[in-house]
Write a protein that holds these residues in place. Structure first.
Motif, PDB file in Angstrom:
ATOM      1  N   ILE A 105       0.818  -1.252   0.053  1.00 38.28           N
ATOM      2  CA  ILE A 105      -0.068   0.021   0.011  1.00 38.28           C
ATOM      3  C   ILE A 105       0.809   1.198   0.110  1.00 38.28           C
ATOM      4  O   ILE A 105       2.003   1.238   0.504  1.00 38.28           O
ATOM      5  CB  ILE A 105      -0.835  -0.056   1.295  1.00 38.28           C
ATOM      6  N   PRO A 106       0.344   2.324  -0.513  1.00 37.08           N
ATOM      7  CA  PRO A 106       1.323   3.605  -0.735  1.00 37.08           C
ATOM      8  C   PRO A 106       1.458   4.423   0.572  1.00 37.08           C
ATOM      9  O   PRO A 106       2.111   5.569   0.518  1.00 37.08           O
ATOM     10  CB  PRO A 106       0.505   4.370  -1.780  1.00 37.08           C
ATOM     11  N   SER A 107       0.869   3.909   1.620  1.00 33.74           N
ATOM     12  CA  SER A 107       1.253   4.786   2.982  1.00 33.74           C
ATOM     13  C   SER A 107       1.485   3.817   4.225  1.00 33.74           C
ATOM     14  O   SER A 107       0.923   2.767   4.247  1.00 33.74           O
ATOM     15  CB  SER A 107       0.071   5.601   3.289  1.00 33.74           C
ATOM     16  N   PRO A 108       2.125   4.286   5.160  1.00 34.48           N
ATOM     17  CA  PRO A 108       2.440   3.544   6.063  1.00 34.48           C
ATOM     18  C   PRO A 108       1.177   3.297   7.183  1.00 34.48           C
ATOM     19  O   PRO A 108       1.218   2.236   7.905  1.00 34.48           O
ATOM     20  CB  PRO A 108       3.399   4.141   6.976  1.00 34.48           C
ATOM     21  N   ILE A 109       0.334   4.007   7.130  1.00 36.72           N
ATOM     22  CA  ILE A 109      -0.930   3.871   8.102  1.00 36.72           C
ATOM     23  C   ILE A 109      -2.265   3.765   7.096  1.00 36.72           C
ATOM     24  O   ILE A 109      -2.395   4.250   6.141  1.00 36.72           O
ATOM     25  CB  ILE A 109      -1.331   5.087   8.896  1.00 36.72           C
ATOM     26  N   ASP A 110      -2.895   2.458   7.182  1.00 41.57           N
ATOM     27  CA  ASP A 110      -4.131   2.283   6.783  1.00 41.57           C
ATOM     28  C   ASP A 110      -5.069   1.828   7.507  1.00 41.57           C
ATOM     29  O   ASP A 110      -5.078   0.811   8.194  1.00 41.57           O
ATOM     30  CB  ASP A 110      -3.605   1.261   5.580  1.00 41.57           C
ATOM     31  N   VAL A 128     -13.842  -3.078   0.802  1.00 38.91           N
ATOM     32  CA  VAL A 128     -13.054  -2.243   1.947  1.00 38.91           C
ATOM     33  C   VAL A 128     -12.987  -0.757   1.630  1.00 38.91           C
ATOM     34  O   VAL A 128     -12.884  -0.590   0.020  1.00 38.91           O
ATOM     35  CB  VAL A 128     -11.905  -3.035   2.126  1.00 38.91           C
ATOM     36  N   PHE A 129     -13.089   0.215   2.241  1.00 35.22           N
ATOM     37  CA  PHE A 129     -12.563   1.300   2.048  1.00 35.22           C
ATOM     38  C   PHE A 129     -11.435   1.744   2.772  1.00 35.22           C
ATOM     39  O   PHE A 129     -11.326   1.613   4.058  1.00 35.22           O
ATOM     40  CB  PHE A 129     -13.724   2.290   2.475  1.00 35.22           C
ATOM     41  N   ASP A 130     -10.314   2.321   2.308  1.00 39.14           N
ATOM     42  CA  ASP A 130      -9.196   2.547   2.691  1.00 39.14           C
ATOM     43  C   ASP A 130      -8.759   4.105   2.969  1.00 39.14           C
ATOM     44  O   ASP A 130      -9.138   4.896   2.410  1.00 39.14           O
ATOM     45  CB  ASP A 130      -8.086   2.113   1.930  1.00 39.14           C
ATOM     46  N   ILE A 131      -8.346   4.358   4.356  1.00 43.70           N
ATOM     47  CA  ILE A 131      -8.103   5.708   4.693  1.00 43.70           C
ATOM     48  C   ILE A 131      -6.767   5.692   5.020  1.00 43.70           C
ATOM     49  O   ILE A 131      -6.231   5.175   5.943  1.00 43.70           O
ATOM     50  CB  ILE A 131      -8.817   6.180   6.155  1.00 43.70           C
ATOM     51  N   TYR A 132      -5.888   6.471   4.005  1.00 43.67           N
ATOM     52  CA  TYR A 132      -4.683   6.326   3.981  1.00 43.67           C
ATOM     53  C   TYR A 132      -4.036   7.647   4.831  1.00 43.67           C
ATOM     54  O   TYR A 132      -4.603   8.695   4.725  1.00 43.67           O
ATOM     55  CB  TYR A 132      -3.945   6.425   2.567  1.00 43.67           C
ATOM     56  N   ALA A 133      -3.020   7.507   5.606  1.00 48.03           N
ATOM     57  CA  ALA A 133      -2.362   8.470   6.286  1.00 48.03           C
ATOM     58  C   ALA A 133      -0.792   8.383   6.255  1.00 48.03           C
ATOM     59  O   ALA A 133      -0.332   7.236   6.207  1.00 48.03           O
ATOM     60  CB  ALA A 133      -2.780   8.506   7.685  1.00 48.03           C
ATOM     61  N   ASP A 140      -1.575  13.935   4.755  1.00 45.72           N
ATOM     62  CA  ASP A 140      -2.262  13.035   3.539  1.00 45.72           C
ATOM     63  C   ASP A 140      -3.211  12.184   3.965  1.00 45.72           C
ATOM     64  O   ASP A 140      -3.371  11.179   3.397  1.00 45.72           O
ATOM     65  CB  ASP A 140      -0.799  12.573   2.715  1.00 45.72           C
ATOM     66  N   VAL A 141      -3.991  12.538   4.793  1.00 49.19           N
ATOM     67  CA  VAL A 141      -5.221  11.779   5.126  1.00 49.19           C
ATOM     68  C   VAL A 141      -6.285  11.882   4.190  1.00 49.19           C
ATOM     69  O   VAL A 141      -6.778  13.015   4.010  1.00 49.19           O
ATOM     70  CB  VAL A 141      -5.860  12.115   6.665  1.00 49.19           C
ATOM     71  N   HIS A 142      -6.536  10.851   3.482  1.00 49.37           N
ATOM     72  CA  HIS A 142      -7.583  10.729   2.562  1.00 49.37           C
ATOM     73  C   HIS A 142      -8.112   9.226   2.331  1.00 49.37           C
ATOM     74  O   HIS A 142      -7.518   8.453   2.608  1.00 49.37           O
ATOM     75  CB  HIS A 142      -6.991  11.222   1.248  1.00 49.37           C
ATOM     76  N   GLY A 174      -0.892  -1.800   7.752  1.00 52.39           N
ATOM     77  CA  GLY A 174       0.158  -1.113   6.847  1.00 52.39           C
ATOM     78  C   GLY A 174       1.044  -1.390   7.733  1.00 52.39           C
ATOM     79  O   GLY A 174       1.470  -2.391   8.376  1.00 52.39           O
ATOM     80  N   GLN A 175       2.307  -0.515   7.718  1.00 55.66           N
ATOM     81  CA  GLN A 175       3.558  -0.525   8.495  1.00 55.66           C
ATOM     82  C   GLN A 175       3.260  -0.461   9.906  1.00 55.66           C
ATOM     83  O   GLN A 175       4.176  -0.959  10.720  1.00 55.66           O
ATOM     84  CB  GLN A 175       4.523   0.698   7.978  1.00 55.66           C
ATOM     85  N   VAL A 176       2.290   0.041  10.399  1.00 55.20           N
ATOM     86  CA  VAL A 176       1.978   0.079  11.921  1.00 55.20           C
ATOM     87  C   VAL A 176       1.718  -1.234  12.351  1.00 55.20           C
ATOM     88  O   VAL A 176       2.358  -1.702  13.338  1.00 55.20           O
ATOM     89  CB  VAL A 176       0.610   0.859  12.134  1.00 55.20           C
ATOM     90  N   GLU A 177       1.171  -2.172  11.405  1.00 49.64           N
ATOM     91  CA  GLU A 177       0.907  -3.526  11.943  1.00 49.64           C
ATOM     92  C   GLU A 177       2.210  -4.561  11.952  1.00 49.64           C
ATOM     93  O   GLU A 177       2.345  -5.088  12.878  1.00 49.64           O
ATOM     94  CB  GLU A 177      -0.014  -4.157  10.734  1.00 49.64           C
ATOM     95  N   THR A 178       3.213  -3.896  11.033  1.00 55.64           N
ATOM     96  CA  THR A 178       4.530  -4.667  11.001  1.00 55.64           C
ATOM     97  C   THR A 178       5.361  -4.510  12.311  1.00 55.64           C
ATOM     98  O   THR A 178       5.771  -5.026  13.017  1.00 55.64           O
ATOM     99  CB  THR A 178       5.107  -4.112   9.754  1.00 55.64           C
ATOM    100  N   MET A 179       5.310  -2.876  12.767  1.00 58.00           N
ATOM    101  CA  MET A 179       5.874  -2.539  13.775  1.00 58.00           C
ATOM    102  C   MET A 179       5.544  -2.953  14.832  1.00 58.00           C
ATOM    103  O   MET A 179       6.251  -3.448  15.896  1.00 58.00           O
ATOM    104  CB  MET A 179       5.722  -0.786  13.754  1.00 58.00           C
ATOM    105  N   ALA A 180       4.097  -3.053  15.089  1.00 56.87           N
ATOM    106  CA  ALA A 180       3.650  -3.531  16.520  1.00 56.87           C
ATOM    107  C   ALA A 180       3.907  -5.114  16.708  1.00 56.87           C
ATOM    108  O   ALA A 180       4.345  -5.665  17.684  1.00 56.87           O
ATOM    109  CB  ALA A 180       2.012  -3.540  16.507  1.00 56.87           C
TER     110      ALA A 180
END
Length: 417
Positions: free
Chosen positions: A28-33, A180-185, A63-65, A220-226
């Protein structure tokens, strides 16, 4: 982020190409999804808009959208099946002809042409130039023909029953079959963990607004970090426990290994102090450095406790043995700690290209050993003098005595009846 001057309410986003981030983000194009999953797309989109508005107020979140757009403009053409049948065509023939005209034949019938000169294959596609489709009349004048037949071509407008403007979904995504609807940040001037905690707090407070049948998850990357933090934290605790059990077997005592591990709170305090002083966040490299610092601190503490036990075997009391161990072992402990600290200093400074990536590891090791060395030389002897009042059992002497007794028993004269 780019603002469109003609449409001030519209915001367009793009991410810089970075294969490392793409891998960590699972593509995905952002670390937070923040994903809103559910069968009811209208309810899911309303919930996604609500969460999007709340995430915009989080400091450091940029870049929250919402990736999926439900109000994309569209034109709906209804084909008159009777007219198409009279012309020898079906609705599928009309749809394929328009798809080829607007999106090229590569969508329907990909064709490759092999260049005999250089032996390279090139894709060949047929498409109406976009500059020619500048009005509804030009779109209606598109010729329609059935592939592989001798049917007379017809104009598109001759096969239509109605035309209307409408809106549709600009992009459809599914995760585990569910829409699914994705909110990228993204993050800016703040660490990913801090932004992720604030986002999770918003999701927890918004749980009451989630309708039945919908589910909100953070990926996203948050899941990998946790997951990485959980595994490394478990590995750190398991390493300390394993070292303690191994020392119990080696020392044949539950008390001496506990005294040795009393140097670890100082190591952890030094790690946190160094990371806070250098404004370094807790990350995977810093946790790896913590494991290294724990290992070296434990080895130095073993030197002190072992020497104190040797002094007790020589007849000294617990206080004299602790003082003698602290004074005598100061040189090897300092040599071991300084060698590691000096070796990690260039890494901690983050010199060179990409050096900031491994800098947390060096800083964690340096901070942990600075405090652990002080604990090993001063705190561990104090704990030893308070807890080790009873002399330890000399296992070598016990084994010698048992062997001597067995030898005496074997050499006793046998008395016959």
């Amino acid at each position: 982020t780019v603002l469109n001057k003609n449409f001030p309410d519209e915001v367009f986003f793009f991410q810089a190409a970075n294969i490392t981030n793409q891998i960590l983000n699972f593509g995905i194009p952002s670390p937070i999804d923040v994903q809103v999953t559910g069968r009811d797309q209208n309810a899911a989109f309303r919930l996604a808009k609500l969460l999007n508005s709340r995430l915009l107020g989080i400091p450091g979140a940029v870049d929250v959208h919402i990736r999926q757009e439900m109000n994309a403009p569209a034109i709906e053409f209804n084909v008159d099946r009777d007219k198409a049948g009279q012309a020898g065509m079906t609705q599928r023939d009309v749809a394929n002809a328009m798809l080829i005209s607007l999106s090229s034949s590569g969508q329907i019938a990909p064709t490759q042409w092999l260049n005999p000169v250089n032996g390279v294959s090139y894709g060949v596609s047929v498409q109406t130039p976009p500059t020619s489709m500048d009005s509804m009349d030009a779109l209606r004048q598109t010729p329609i023909s059935a592939a592989g037949s001798n049917v007379q071509p017809q104009l598109f407008e001759n096969l239509l029953s109605s035309t209307k403007r409408t809106v549709t979904s600009g992009l459809l995504n599914h995760y585990n079959v569910q829409p699914v609807f994705d909110i990228y940040a993204n993050t800016d001037r703040r660490d990913l963990g801090g932004v992720a905690r604030d986002i999770q707090r918003v999701l927890d407070t918004s749980a009451k607004d989630v309708p039945k049948g919908l589910e909100v998850s953070l990926r996203g990357q948050v899941e990998t970090m946790a997951s990485s933090f959980r595994r490394l934290s478990f590995g750190l605790v398991f390493a300390v426990l394993l070292v303690y059990l191994l020392m119990v077997v080696n020392f044949q005592s539950w008390l001496d290994p506990f005294i040795i591990l009393t140097a670890l709170p100082g190591a952890f305090a030094g790690i946190l102090w160094m990371l806070y002083t250098t404004q370094t966040t807790i990350s995977v490299p810093s946790l790896m450095g913590a494991i290294m610092a724990v290992g070296v601190a434990t080895a130095n503490s073993i030197l002190v406790v072992t020497f104190a036990n040797d002094e007790r075997f020589e007849g000294k009391d617990h206080i004299e043995a602790a003082l003698s161990a602290g004074v005598t072992r100061i040189r090897p402990v300092l040599m071991t700690a300084l060698a590691m600290i000096i070796g990690m200093l260039p890494m901690a400074l983050g010199l060179g290209e990409g050096g900031e990536q491994n800098a947390p590891l060096g800083r964690a090791v340096i901070g942990g050993l600075m405090f652990a060395t002080f604990s090993t030389l001063f705190f561990v002897p104090m704990v030893y003098s308070f807890l080790r009042k009873k002399p330890p059992v000399n296992q070598d002497r016990v084994i010698e005595e048992e062997s001597h007794e067995m030898l005496i028993l074997d050499n006793r004269p046998q008395v016959s009846e």
